[in-house]
Scaffold this motif. Sequence first.
Motif, PDB file in Angstrom:
ATOM      1  N   ILE A 188      12.067 -12.278   4.261  1.00 30.75           N
ATOM      2  CA  ILE A 188      12.428 -11.127   5.082  1.00 30.75           C
ATOM      3  C   ILE A 188      11.326 -10.921   6.110  1.00 30.75           C
ATOM      4  CG2 ILE A 188      13.844  -9.956   3.351  1.00 30.75           C
ATOM      5  CD1 ILE A 188      11.453  -8.220   2.638  1.00 30.75           C
ATOM      6  N   ASP A 189      11.656 -10.241   7.207  1.00 33.69           N
ATOM      7  CA  ASP A 189      10.695 -10.020   8.290  1.00 33.69           C
ATOM      8  C   ASP A 189       9.886  -8.742   8.097  1.00 33.69           C
ATOM      9  OD1 ASP A 189      11.611 -12.316   9.852  1.00 33.69           O
ATOM     10  OD2 ASP A 189      13.444 -11.150  10.120  1.00 33.69           O
ATOM     11  N   ALA A 190      10.489  -7.743   7.474  1.00 31.49           N
ATOM     12  CA  ALA A 190       9.826  -6.460   7.241  1.00 31.49           C
ATOM     13  C   ALA A 190      10.503  -5.790   6.057  1.00 31.49           C
ATOM     14  CB  ALA A 190       9.905  -5.566   8.482  1.00 31.49           C
ATOM     15  N   ALA A 191       9.832  -4.807   5.476  1.00 39.03           N
ATOM     16  CA  ALA A 191      10.397  -4.114   4.313  1.00 39.03           C
ATOM     17  C   ALA A 191      10.206  -2.614   4.445  1.00 39.03           C
ATOM     18  CB  ALA A 191       9.745  -4.614   3.022  1.00 39.03           C
ATOM     19  N   LEU A 192      11.284  -1.872   4.243  1.00 37.68           N
ATOM     20  CA  LEU A 192      11.243  -0.415   4.173  1.00 37.68           C
ATOM     21  C   LEU A 192      11.175  -0.064   2.690  1.00 37.68           C
ATOM     22  CD1 LEU A 192      14.038   0.189   6.806  1.00 37.68           C
ATOM     23  CD2 LEU A 192      11.641   0.861   7.083  1.00 37.68           C
ATOM     24  N   MET A 193      10.029   0.456   2.272  1.00 36.73           N
ATOM     25  CA  MET A 193       9.818   0.655   0.839  1.00 36.73           C
ATOM     26  C   MET A 193       8.652   1.619   0.615  1.00 36.73           C
ATOM     27  SD  MET A 193       8.004  -3.006  -0.047  1.00 36.73           S
ATOM     28  CE  MET A 193       6.507  -3.511   0.802  1.00 36.73           C
ATOM     29  N   ALA A 194       8.365   1.904  -0.659  1.00 41.67           N
ATOM     30  CA  ALA A 194       7.166   2.673  -0.978  1.00 41.67           C
ATOM     31  C   ALA A 194       5.963   1.826  -0.598  1.00 41.67           C
ATOM     32  CB  ALA A 194       7.141   3.015  -2.461  1.00 41.67           C
ATOM     33  N   LEU A 195       4.974   2.435   0.062  1.00 44.03           N
ATOM     34  CA  LEU A 195       3.839   1.649   0.540  1.00 44.03           C
ATOM     35  C   LEU A 195       3.148   0.945  -0.623  1.00 44.03           C
ATOM     36  CD1 LEU A 195       2.099   3.696   3.354  1.00 44.03           C
ATOM     37  CD2 LEU A 195       4.002   2.103   3.474  1.00 44.03           C
ATOM     38  N   PRO A 196       2.937  -0.362  -0.501  1.00 46.98           N
ATOM     39  CA  PRO A 196       2.289  -1.121  -1.580  1.00 46.98           C
ATOM     40  C   PRO A 196       0.787  -0.879  -1.593  1.00 46.98           C
ATOM     41  CG  PRO A 196       2.706  -2.550   0.287  1.00 46.98           C
ATOM     42  CD  PRO A 196       3.302  -1.204   0.649  1.00 46.98           C
ATOM     43  N   ASP A 197       0.142  -1.324  -2.669  1.00 48.39           N
ATOM     44  CA  ASP A 197      -1.317  -1.277  -2.702  1.00 48.39           C
ATOM     45  C   ASP A 197      -1.862  -2.142  -1.573  1.00 48.39           C
ATOM     46  OD1 ASP A 197      -1.238   0.306  -4.968  1.00 48.39           O
ATOM     47  OD2 ASP A 197      -1.306  -1.407  -6.349  1.00 48.39           O
ATOM     48  N   ALA A 198      -3.040  -1.780  -1.088  1.00 48.24           N
ATOM     49  CA  ALA A 198      -3.629  -2.488   0.056  1.00 48.24           C
ATOM     50  C   ALA A 198      -3.797  -3.974  -0.241  1.00 48.24           C
ATOM     51  CB  ALA A 198      -4.971  -1.865   0.406  1.00 48.24           C
ATOM     52  N   GLU A 199      -3.309  -4.802   0.669  1.00 43.81           N
ATOM     53  CA  GLU A 199      -3.467  -6.255   0.588  1.00 43.81           C
ATOM     54  C   GLU A 199      -3.858  -6.766   1.969  1.00 43.81           C
ATOM     55  OE1 GLU A 199      -0.684  -8.723  -1.445  1.00 43.81           O
ATOM     56  OE2 GLU A 199       0.200  -7.052  -2.538  1.00 43.81           O
ATOM     57  N   PRO A 200      -4.782  -7.721   2.047  1.00 43.77           N
ATOM     58  CA  PRO A 200      -5.276  -8.168   3.356  1.00 43.77           C
ATOM     59  C   PRO A 200      -4.211  -8.772   4.250  1.00 43.77           C
ATOM     60  CG  PRO A 200      -6.041  -9.625   1.584  1.00 43.77           C
ATOM     61  CD  PRO A 200      -5.450  -8.417   0.942  1.00 43.77           C
ATOM     62  N   GLU A 201      -3.144  -9.341   3.679  1.00 40.87           N
ATOM     63  CA  GLU A 201      -2.147 -10.015   4.507  1.00 40.87           C
ATOM     64  C   GLU A 201      -0.989  -9.114   4.927  1.00 40.87           C
ATOM     65  OE1 GLU A 201       0.124 -13.047   2.269  1.00 40.87           O
ATOM     66  OE2 GLU A 201      -0.885 -12.251   0.502  1.00 40.87           O
ATOM     67  N   ILE A 202      -0.939  -7.884   4.405  1.00 40.88           N
ATOM     68  CA  ILE A 202       0.190  -6.993   4.684  1.00 40.88           C
ATOM     69  C   ILE A 202      -0.275  -5.758   5.449  1.00 40.88           C
ATOM     70  CG2 ILE A 202       1.950  -5.495   3.657  1.00 40.88           C
ATOM     71  CD1 ILE A 202       2.255  -7.494   1.428  1.00 40.88           C
ATOM     72  N   GLU A 203       0.450  -5.426   6.512  1.00 40.57           N
ATOM     73  CA  GLU A 203       0.217  -4.215   7.303  1.00 40.57           C
ATOM     74  C   GLU A 203       1.357  -3.240   7.011  1.00 40.57           C
ATOM     75  OE1 GLU A 203      -1.743  -1.711   9.945  1.00 40.57           O
ATOM     76  OE2 GLU A 203      -2.409  -3.703   9.351  1.00 40.57           O
ATOM     77  N   GLY A 247      14.459  -0.323 -13.690  1.00 42.23           N
ATOM     78  CA  GLY A 247      13.662  -1.367 -14.320  1.00 42.23           C
ATOM     79  C   GLY A 247      12.297  -1.486 -13.689  1.00 42.23           C
ATOM     80  N   GLU A 248      11.453  -2.321 -14.280  1.00 35.15           N
ATOM     81  CA  GLU A 248      10.121  -2.568 -13.733  1.00 35.15           C
ATOM     82  C   GLU A 248      10.239  -3.177 -12.338  1.00 35.15           C
ATOM     83  OE1 GLU A 248       7.322  -4.576 -16.173  1.00 35.15           O
ATOM     84  OE2 GLU A 248       8.156  -3.744 -18.021  1.00 35.15           O
ATOM     85  N   GLY A 249       9.277  -2.872 -11.495  1.00 31.41           N
ATOM     86  CA  GLY A 249       9.299  -3.386 -10.127  1.00 31.41           C
ATOM     87  C   GLY A 249       9.746  -2.343  -9.130  1.00 31.41           C
ATOM     88  N   PHE A 250      10.442  -1.303  -9.601  1.00 29.89           N
ATOM     89  CA  PHE A 250      10.852  -0.212  -8.719  1.00 29.89           C
ATOM     90  C   PHE A 250       9.712   0.785  -8.588  1.00 29.89           C
ATOM     91  CE2 PHE A 250      14.924  -1.921  -9.922  1.00 29.89           C
ATOM     92  CZ  PHE A 250      15.733  -1.707  -8.824  1.00 29.89           C
ATOM     93  N   ALA A 251       9.508   1.307  -7.380  1.00 26.30           N
ATOM     94  CA  ALA A 251       8.450   2.288  -7.163  1.00 26.30           C
ATOM     95  C   ALA A 251       8.693   3.536  -8.002  1.00 26.30           C
ATOM     96  CB  ALA A 251       8.386   2.665  -5.682  1.00 26.30           C
ATOM     97  N   GLY A 284       7.314   3.720   3.849  1.00 24.12           N
ATOM     98  CA  GLY A 284       6.916   3.160   5.136  1.00 24.12           C
ATOM     99  C   GLY A 284       7.540   1.806   5.393  1.00 24.12           C
ATOM    100  N   VAL A 285       7.134   1.187   6.483  1.00 23.43           N
ATOM    101  CA  VAL A 285       7.594  -0.157   6.821  1.00 23.43           C
ATOM    102  C   VAL A 285       6.397  -1.099   6.708  1.00 23.43           C
ATOM    103  CG1 VAL A 285       7.223   0.253   9.306  1.00 23.43           C
ATOM    104  CG2 VAL A 285       8.707  -1.617   8.564  1.00 23.43           C
ATOM    105  N   SER A 286       6.601  -2.222   6.015  1.00 20.28           N
ATOM    106  CA  SER A 286       5.528  -3.198   5.805  1.00 20.28           C
ATOM    107  C   SER A 286       5.929  -4.555   6.375  1.00 20.28           C
ATOM    108  CB  SER A 286       5.227  -3.334   4.303  1.00 20.28           C
ATOM    109  OG  SER A 286       4.767  -2.111   3.757  1.00 20.28           O
ATOM    110  N   PHE A 287       4.931  -5.305   6.838  1.00 19.58           N
ATOM    111  CA  PHE A 287       5.176  -6.625   7.428  1.00 19.58           C
ATOM    112  C   PHE A 287       3.880  -7.420   7.328  1.00 19.58           C
ATOM    113  CE2 PHE A 287       4.091  -3.414  10.505  1.00 19.58           C
ATOM    114  CZ  PHE A 287       3.011  -3.954  11.179  1.00 19.58           C
ATOM    115  N   LEU A 288       3.963  -8.720   7.547  1.00 18.50           N
ATOM    116  CA  LEU A 288       2.778  -9.571   7.492  1.00 18.50           C
ATOM    117  C   LEU A 288       1.919  -9.362   8.738  1.00 18.50           C
ATOM    118  CD1 LEU A 288       4.239 -12.942   6.154  1.00 18.50           C
ATOM    119  CD2 LEU A 288       3.063 -11.157   4.863  1.00 18.50           C
ATOM    120  N   ARG A 289       0.611  -9.212   8.543  1.00 15.82           N
ATOM    121  CA  ARG A 289      -0.306  -9.028   9.676  1.00 15.82           C
ATOM    122  C   ARG A 289      -0.214 -10.192  10.669  1.00 15.82           C
ATOM    123  NH1 ARG A 289      -4.162  -5.030   8.719  1.00 15.82           N
ATOM    124  NH2 ARG A 289      -4.373  -4.419   6.521  1.00 15.82           N
ATOM    125  N   ALA A 290       0.016 -11.391  10.150  1.00 11.83           N
ATOM    126  CA  ALA A 290       0.083 -12.570  11.015  1.00 11.83           C
ATOM    127  C   ALA A 290       1.239 -12.503  12.000  1.00 11.83           C
ATOM    128  CB  ALA A 290       0.213 -13.830  10.155  1.00 11.83           C
TER     129      ALA A 290
END
Length: 304
Positions: free
Chosen positions: A149-164, A203-207, A276-282
């Motif tokens: 997928i190109d972007a995700a509308l979801m609960a903001l994930p924990d901080a990761e260097p590759e995701i904005e 189930g597990e995996g849901f915010a 929020g909306v999340s996507f790869l920083r690259a």
Amino acid sequence: MRDRIDDEITFRKLEVLLAFMQTGSLAKAAEALNVSTVSVHRALHSLEQGVRCALFRHEGRNLRSTDAAQMLADVAQEVITLMSDGIRATREAAGYSSDRLKIGSLYSLTIRTVPGIVVDIKVRRPALQVELVLGPNAELIEKLKQGAIDAALMALPDAEPEIESIPLFEDDIFFAAPANSPYANLEAVDLRDCRDETFVSLGEGFATYHGFQEAFRVAEFTPNVTMRVGDIFSLMNLVSGGVGYTLLPGRVRDVFGDKVQLIALKPPYRMRQTIGVSFLRARERDPNLLALMAVCRLRTRNEG
């Protein structure tokens, strides 16, 4: 084996050559490229060094191109056009600036948030085909990292260097009960009073599942969960049918009308989700994602 191309020959210098050949003067080429005349002259002289032959001759103060310069310009035009097409094809193969945008989303966001964003982005880019992929937070993060997928509308994930991530709004979590429940008319629910109740959950995996677990950790007991389901609408059906209680985000309040009541939790158990909306920083400069980000920021300002 082909001769090695000299390091002095670059795409940028070939573009300078084409600008000079098209305009006929150093000054006009510099103006077209928004650089100094000196920079144009240096680039042309550097090309001569790279090809190891004269490309220009001086006629007074003017610089005139030779047949060799015209030959190099003809080849340069083909090379630059081919490389531009190749870069475009490469980006499209990777999902960049293609005519399709794959947006991942939580099920609960399809009620209002997703339709509004899709309409807004179609206004900005009418030719863009938007594809929706639904799933829990954990699954959407994996799909994002894999490029599915190109972007995700979801609960903001924990901080990761590759995701904005860009926050859109915050949503409170409520105690969900059927309309005829003893809890339905309460102003707020104390989870410690619900030890003997039956619960249902995602189930597990849901915010929302993680919020569910955290709330009962604070209440210091393990809820009796009789059933877990894979989407929030099935979960609400179970609640409305009296199968069990659960915790739900406020954004689903109006889905089942009066069949499901959302009641505030007492202060120790209150929590919020940041959506929020999340996507790869690259990929932050991908035109389709730039359009999506612009739409999301505008909606945040308008609804703030």
